[in-house]
Design a protein around this motif. Structure first.
Motif, PDB file in Angstrom:
ATOM      1  N   SER A  63       1.273  -1.231  -0.216  1.00  0.00           N
ATOM      2  CA  SER A  63       0.003   0.063   0.352  1.00  0.00           C
ATOM      3  C   SER A  63       0.981   1.663   0.058  1.00  0.00           C
ATOM      4  CB  SER A  63      -0.933   0.271   1.522  1.00  0.00           C
ATOM      5  OG  SER A  63      -1.713   1.136   1.478  1.00  0.00           O
ATOM      6  N   GLY A  65       0.700   5.269  -0.744  1.00  0.00           N
ATOM      7  CA  GLY A  65      -0.056   6.640   0.124  1.00  0.00           C
ATOM      8  C   GLY A  65      -1.300   6.334   0.242  1.00  0.00           C
ATOM      9  N   ASP A  66      -2.308   6.949  -0.344  1.00  0.00           N
ATOM     10  CA  ASP A  66      -3.892   6.024  -0.425  1.00  0.00           C
ATOM     11  C   ASP A  66      -4.770   5.961  -1.342  1.00  0.00           C
ATOM     12  OD1 ASP A  66      -3.647   7.604   2.282  1.00  0.00           O
ATOM     13  OD2 ASP A  66      -4.521   9.282   1.419  1.00  0.00           O
ATOM     14  N   ASP A  67      -3.668   5.375  -2.428  1.00  0.00           N
ATOM     15  CA  ASP A  67      -4.569   4.465  -3.633  1.00  0.00           C
ATOM     16  C   ASP A  67      -3.684   3.668  -4.268  1.00  0.00           C
ATOM     17  OD1 ASP A  67      -2.843   6.636  -4.053  1.00  0.00           O
ATOM     18  OD2 ASP A  67      -3.785   7.638  -5.839  1.00  0.00           O
ATOM     19  N   VAL A  68      -2.482   3.727  -3.641  1.00  0.00           N
ATOM     20  CA  VAL A  68      -1.567   2.796  -4.724  1.00  0.00           C
ATOM     21  C   VAL A  68      -2.086   1.427  -4.032  1.00  0.00           C
ATOM     22  CG1 VAL A  68       0.180   2.208  -5.621  1.00  0.00           C
ATOM     23  CG2 VAL A  68      -0.973   4.568  -6.137  1.00  0.00           C
ATOM     24  N   ARG A  69      -2.575   0.065  -4.918  1.00  0.00           N
ATOM     25  CA  ARG A  69      -1.894  -1.243  -4.077  1.00  0.00           C
ATOM     26  C   ARG A  69      -1.582  -2.266  -5.626  1.00  0.00           C
ATOM     27  NH1 ARG A  69      -3.786   1.182  -0.402  1.00  0.00           N
ATOM     28  NH2 ARG A  69      -5.597   1.030   0.644  1.00  0.00           N
ATOM     29  N   HIS A  77       7.669   1.090  -8.479  1.00  0.00           N
ATOM     30  CA  HIS A  77       6.729   2.025  -8.391  1.00  0.00           C
ATOM     31  C   HIS A  77       7.373   3.941  -8.992  1.00  0.00           C
ATOM     32  CE1 HIS A  77       3.010   4.323  -7.038  1.00  0.00           C
ATOM     33  NE2 HIS A  77       3.886   4.971  -5.995  1.00  0.00           N
ATOM     34  N   TYR A  85       5.740   9.736   1.746  1.00  0.00           N
ATOM     35  CA  TYR A  85       5.307   8.882   1.593  1.00  0.00           C
ATOM     36  C   TYR A  85       4.345   7.476   2.785  1.00  0.00           C
ATOM     37  CZ  TYR A  85       4.479  11.061  -3.357  1.00  0.00           C
ATOM     38  OH  TYR A  85       4.170  12.091  -3.903  1.00  0.00           O
TER      39      TYR A  85
END
Length: 120
Positions: A63, A65-69, A77, A85
């Motif tokens: 995971s 940040g808030d939006d990357v999986r 990445h 981050y």
């Protein structure tokens, strides 16, 4: 006599744990980031390791940040913007689950003070 029986049972339990082990399905999780620093946009490789009970196939979930999986023990990445981050790696296997979290700072590229040709 009853105390002797209790002591024998406790001693047997200690011996059993020592001989058989008391290993969790998933143990220590570690994160390595390569390179360890740089300016945005910055492409990194995230390398995850974990101690896993023999015979289990672990699942690595990142995971960022808030939006990357992302999934896998090693993933790539690109951080497009400077900032700090939070990176979390969760490893699951069997009945076990262990998470390791770290922060990663991506720097802002400084503009040159004078005009000219600069390579980055």
């Amino acid at each position: 006599m009853r105390n002797l029986h209790v002591c024998v049972l406790v001693l047997l339990a200690i011996v059993a744990v020592t001989l058989l082990g008391c290993q969790r399905d998933v143990g220590k999780v570690a994160i390595e980031i390569v390179p360890q620093q740089g300016c945005a946009p910055l492409r990194v490789e995230l390398i995850g390791t974990a101690v896993v009970k023999k015979g289990l196939t672990p699942r690595f979930v990142w995971s960022i940040g808030d939006d990357v999986r992302l999934e896998g023990p090693t993933v790539a990445h690109t951080f497009e913007r400077p900032g700090t981050y939070v990176i979390a790696l969760t490893v699951t296997g069997g009945e076990g689950r262990e998470t390791r979290t770290t922060t990663f700072d991506v720097q802002r590229a400084e503009l040159p003070a004078s005009a000219g040709l600069y390579l980055r």
